[in-house]
Each structure stands twice: as C-alpha cells, then as structure tokens.
Design a protein around this motif. Structure first.
Motif, PDB file in Angstrom:
ATOM      1  N   ILE A 134      51.517   0.526  26.481  1.00 36.31           N
ATOM      2  CA  ILE A 134      52.410   0.521  25.322  1.00 36.31           C
ATOM      3  C   ILE A 134      52.287   1.899  24.695  1.00 36.31           C
ATOM      4  CG2 ILE A 134      53.011  -0.534  23.118  1.00 36.31           C
ATOM      5  CD1 ILE A 134      53.382  -2.420  25.469  1.00 36.31           C
ATOM      6  N   THR A 135      53.281   2.759  24.926  1.00 35.69           N
ATOM      7  CA  THR A 135      53.199   4.138  24.445  1.00 35.69           C
ATOM      8  C   THR A 135      53.766   4.306  23.037  1.00 35.69           C
ATOM      9  OG1 THR A 135      55.106   4.461  25.929  1.00 35.69           O
ATOM     10  CG2 THR A 135      53.008   5.407  26.605  1.00 35.69           C
ATOM     11  N   GLU A 136      54.581   3.364  22.581  1.00 34.88           N
ATOM     12  CA  GLU A 136      55.032   3.355  21.187  1.00 34.88           C
ATOM     13  C   GLU A 136      55.232   1.913  20.749  1.00 34.88           C
ATOM     14  OE1 GLU A 136      58.437   5.673  20.094  1.00 34.88           O
ATOM     15  OE2 GLU A 136      57.847   7.385  21.334  1.00 34.88           O
ATOM     16  N   ASN A 137      54.774   1.625  19.542  1.00 37.13           N
ATOM     17  CA  ASN A 137      55.007   0.318  18.918  1.00 37.13           C
ATOM     18  C   ASN A 137      54.719   0.470  17.438  1.00 37.13           C
ATOM     19  OD1 ASN A 137      53.246  -2.631  18.306  1.00 37.13           O
ATOM     20  ND2 ASN A 137      55.410  -2.661  18.853  1.00 37.13           N
ATOM     21  N   ARG A 170      53.687  -3.704   7.420  1.00 35.61           N
ATOM     22  CA  ARG A 170      53.316  -2.939   8.614  1.00 35.61           C
ATOM     23  C   ARG A 170      51.991  -3.451   9.189  1.00 35.61           C
ATOM     24  NH1 ARG A 170      53.520   1.653   6.623  1.00 35.61           N
ATOM     25  NH2 ARG A 170      55.549   2.332   7.423  1.00 35.61           N
ATOM     26  N   ALA A 171      51.040  -3.767   8.321  1.00 38.71           N
ATOM     27  CA  ALA A 171      49.752  -4.278   8.792  1.00 38.71           C
ATOM     28  C   ALA A 171      49.933  -5.576   9.569  1.00 38.71           C
ATOM     29  CB  ALA A 171      48.814  -4.493   7.603  1.00 38.71           C
ATOM     30  N   LYS A 172      50.784  -6.463   9.060  1.00 39.93           N
ATOM     31  CA  LYS A 172      51.051  -7.726   9.748  1.00 39.93           C
ATOM     32  C   LYS A 172      51.737  -7.472  11.089  1.00 39.93           C
ATOM     33  CE  LYS A 172      53.353 -12.206   9.153  1.00 39.93           C
ATOM     34  NZ  LYS A 172      54.199 -13.044   8.239  1.00 39.93           N
ATOM     35  N   TYR A 173      52.693  -6.534  11.118  1.00 43.00           N
ATOM     36  CA  TYR A 173      53.387  -6.168  12.356  1.00 43.00           C
ATOM     37  C   TYR A 173      52.384  -5.683  13.398  1.00 43.00           C
ATOM     38  CZ  TYR A 173      56.575  -3.556  15.447  1.00 43.00           C
ATOM     39  OH  TYR A 173      57.256  -3.061  16.547  1.00 43.00           O
ATOM     40  N   LEU A 174      51.490  -4.790  12.976  1.00 49.42           N
ATOM     41  CA  LEU A 174      50.524  -4.195  13.894  1.00 49.42           C
ATOM     42  C   LEU A 174      49.614  -5.264  14.501  1.00 49.42           C
ATOM     43  CD1 LEU A 174      48.436  -0.986  13.175  1.00 49.42           C
ATOM     44  CD2 LEU A 174      47.507  -2.922  14.402  1.00 49.42           C
ATOM     45  N   VAL A 175      49.016  -6.095  13.661  1.00 51.91           N
ATOM     46  CA  VAL A 175      48.081  -7.112  14.150  1.00 51.91           C
ATOM     47  C   VAL A 175      48.797  -8.102  15.070  1.00 51.91           C
ATOM     48  CG1 VAL A 175      46.606  -9.042  13.453  1.00 51.91           C
ATOM     49  CG2 VAL A 175      46.489  -6.863  12.220  1.00 51.91           C
ATOM     50  N   PHE A 203      49.820   2.955  18.864  1.00 49.73           N
ATOM     51  CA  PHE A 203      50.671   2.609  17.726  1.00 49.73           C
ATOM     52  C   PHE A 203      51.468   3.834  17.275  1.00 49.73           C
ATOM     53  CE2 PHE A 203      51.620   1.803  13.236  1.00 49.73           C
ATOM     54  CZ  PHE A 203      52.178   0.538  13.332  1.00 49.73           C
ATOM     55  N   TRP A 204      52.730   3.615  16.898  1.00 51.57           N
ATOM     56  CA  TRP A 204      53.552   4.686  16.349  1.00 51.57           C
ATOM     57  C   TRP A 204      53.728   4.464  14.852  1.00 51.57           C
ATOM     58  CZ3 TRP A 204      54.951   9.157  18.430  1.00 51.57           C
ATOM     59  CH2 TRP A 204      55.827   9.948  17.677  1.00 51.57           C
ATOM     60  N   SER A 205      53.083   5.305  14.035  1.00 54.81           N
ATOM     61  CA  SER A 205      52.319   6.454  14.474  1.00 54.81           C
ATOM     62  C   SER A 205      51.110   6.615  13.567  1.00 54.81           C
ATOM     63  CB  SER A 205      53.188   7.713  14.422  1.00 54.81           C
ATOM     64  OG  SER A 205      53.637   7.912  13.083  1.00 54.81           O
TER      65      SER A 205
END
Length: 303
Positions: free
Chosen positions: A199-202, A223-228, A249-251
C-alpha cells in the motif's frame, strides 16, 4: 466549485457556472471524455514500454532490491446494481487497463476497441505487449483512498455515471470504506497471480473541522479513525495470506496536493504554512498510529 478526482466523478456546480460551462465545455470534462482517454491510452502505452525497459535494466544491473510500479486503484461499486455494466466498465478502464497489460500481455478488448474509434492509429504490436508483460515489476504499489461509486448513465463517457458521496463527514477523496480496500486486495490477488503488493498511498482529509488546534496537538479524530480502520484491513489481508508486504500512509506531513495546493491537508503532522519556520505540530492521528504500531505484538500474539 468542488472538484472530485475519481473516474466518472463530475463537478458540483453552481447554476451560474453551469450556464457558462454550457457555452464552453470544461477542460475537466474534456479530460474524462472517451476521445481524451484514447489519447491518454497511447501515452500510457509508451509509459508501460518505458517501465518495462527500466525493470529490465534494473535486473540486468543486478541491483540488490526490488523494483515496482505504483498505481491509483479503486474498486468500482454500483450501490444499486452490483454487477452493472457501469461497474464493470469502470473497473476495466481504471484498474484493468494497466494490470491486464502487465500480467496478461493484452489490453481489455472492449475498452481498446472503443479507443480505436478515436485513435485508429493506436495498434499495439504483439511484441510490444510481450515486452510490457516481460517487464512486469516485482511488486504492485497500490494507491487506495476510497471506492468509486458509479451507476449506468448513457449521457456520460463509457456510460459510467457518478454517484455522490453520502458520508455524514465526507473526505476530500471519496467515501470512507476500509472494507473496499480489502475487496480490492482480494481481487488483485485472485486475478493477477498473487502479486506482491505494497500500500504505497492511503489517507484522507476532512477539512477544517478535523484540523482543530488543541493543547500541543491538532485534533483530527476522523483521520485517526480512517487510519486505524485501514491498518486493520492490512492485518486482515495478511491473515488471509495475501502477499502484502508494506503499508505507507499519505502523508507524514501536510504538503502540496496536486489539485488542492496547500488548502487541503492529509498529514499526520500539521505544518503552519503561514509561519516562516513552517512550524510542525503532531496530530491526534499521529499518536493513534504510534499506539497502533506499538501494540502490534500484543494484538497478534507475537513473542
């Protein structure tokens, strides 16, 4: 005017802007036309030939490492009719065009024949397609942000219409759906011979309401919820034995985004662009990711 940047996406326009665009077609709409895509396909073909040459040169140089290609990929979802022609066509245009060339040595026939109407000189030779397949990279870099929501619409290019994002808190880059990242990885694994993937960008940005300054930290719970949520999918994919070897993770920092400039933020660390020293402040997503990484062993029963 609000820009959206996925296949089939359209403008959200004021009546006044609509009036002027009715007189002068917008460059964005022109770029998504079949005619424009046919021209882009020829450029992409030469990009893939160049990519194949770079891969061969890398291997002939006996460098220690791996060489890959990063692609913007997205599952095309019709919320009403899952197997609609719009969903299938969108996937061929957006995902299958490059992947079929790399792994099968052909372009999707239905899309190529459509392009030929506007670019009759576009006739890739068998030797060129063989070269592209032989120059297949060691891994696929997957840039995933969201699914692409579509519907059948004969008035749109390829008959693919856009479905609006109905999320209560919409991100800049489409509906938030970690489950669709897993679906994409499963599809890639099944259809393209179990490739190694990274996964090079997310990532995601939700606007000023998710960039509020707290005490020594910028509060960005969405954003924190998205990342986890997406990091959880990485672990699920690996548990399913999908050959997923990395997640980026981007970015890390707020930066210059292609369509948005410095206005829209995606970073784990906030950058004050009005400060000559570009002061940096970590966000709550930064600490959420830190905690997620440090608890990996505990979650997975590692010694």
């Amino acid at each position: 005017t609000k820009f959206l940047t996925r296949p089939g996406d359209i403008f959200t326009l004021t009546p006044l802007v609509k009036y002027f665009l009715s007189k002068t077609p917008s460059p964005y709409e022109k770029a998504l036309s079949v005619q424009s895509r046919a021209e882009q396909a020829q450029a992409m073909h030469h990009l893939l030939l160049a990519n194949a040459r770079a891969v061969r040169n890398y291997r002939e140089g006996k460098f220690h490492g791996k060489i890959g290609i990063a692609l913007n990929l997205s599952p095309c979802i019709d919320p009403v009719t899952p197997d609609s022609s719009a969903a299938n066509t969108c996937s061929l245009v957006h995902n299958g065009w490059i992947l079929d060339a790399l792994y099968r040595g052909v372009y999707p026939a239905s899309i190529e024949s459509n392009y030929r109407k506007y670019a009759p000189s576009f006739k890739p030779s068998k030797s060129e397609m063989q070269s592209i397949m032989q120059g297949r990279p060691d891994f696929i870099g997957v840039n995933y942000y969201s699914p692409t929501l579509v519907k059948n619409d004969d008035s749109q290019p390829f008959g693919v219409g856009n479905v609006a994002n109905s999320d209560k808190f919409p991100s800049y880059n489409g509906p938030v759906s970690p489950a669709h990242m897993l679906q994409l990885l499963q599809w890639l694994d099944k259809n393209y011979d179990h490739p190694e993937m990274i996964i090079t960008e997310n990532g995601a940005g939700f606007g000023a309401s998710d960039e509020r300054m707290g005490t020594g930290v910028v509060l960005d719970p969405l954003r924190a919820k998205y990342l986890v949520g997406h990091a959880d999918i990485v672990e699920k994919a690996r548990a399913e034995k999908i050959n997923l070897s990395g997640y980026l993770f981007w970015s890390f920092l707020d930066n210059f985004e292609w369509l948005f400039g410095y206005q829209n933020r995606f970073g784990l660390v906030s950058v004050n662009f009005d400060d000559p020293s570009l002061k940096r402040t970590p966000k709550s997503s930064y600490f959420a990711y830190k905690d997620y990484i440090s608890s990996y062993k505990k979650r997975n029963g590692c010694k």
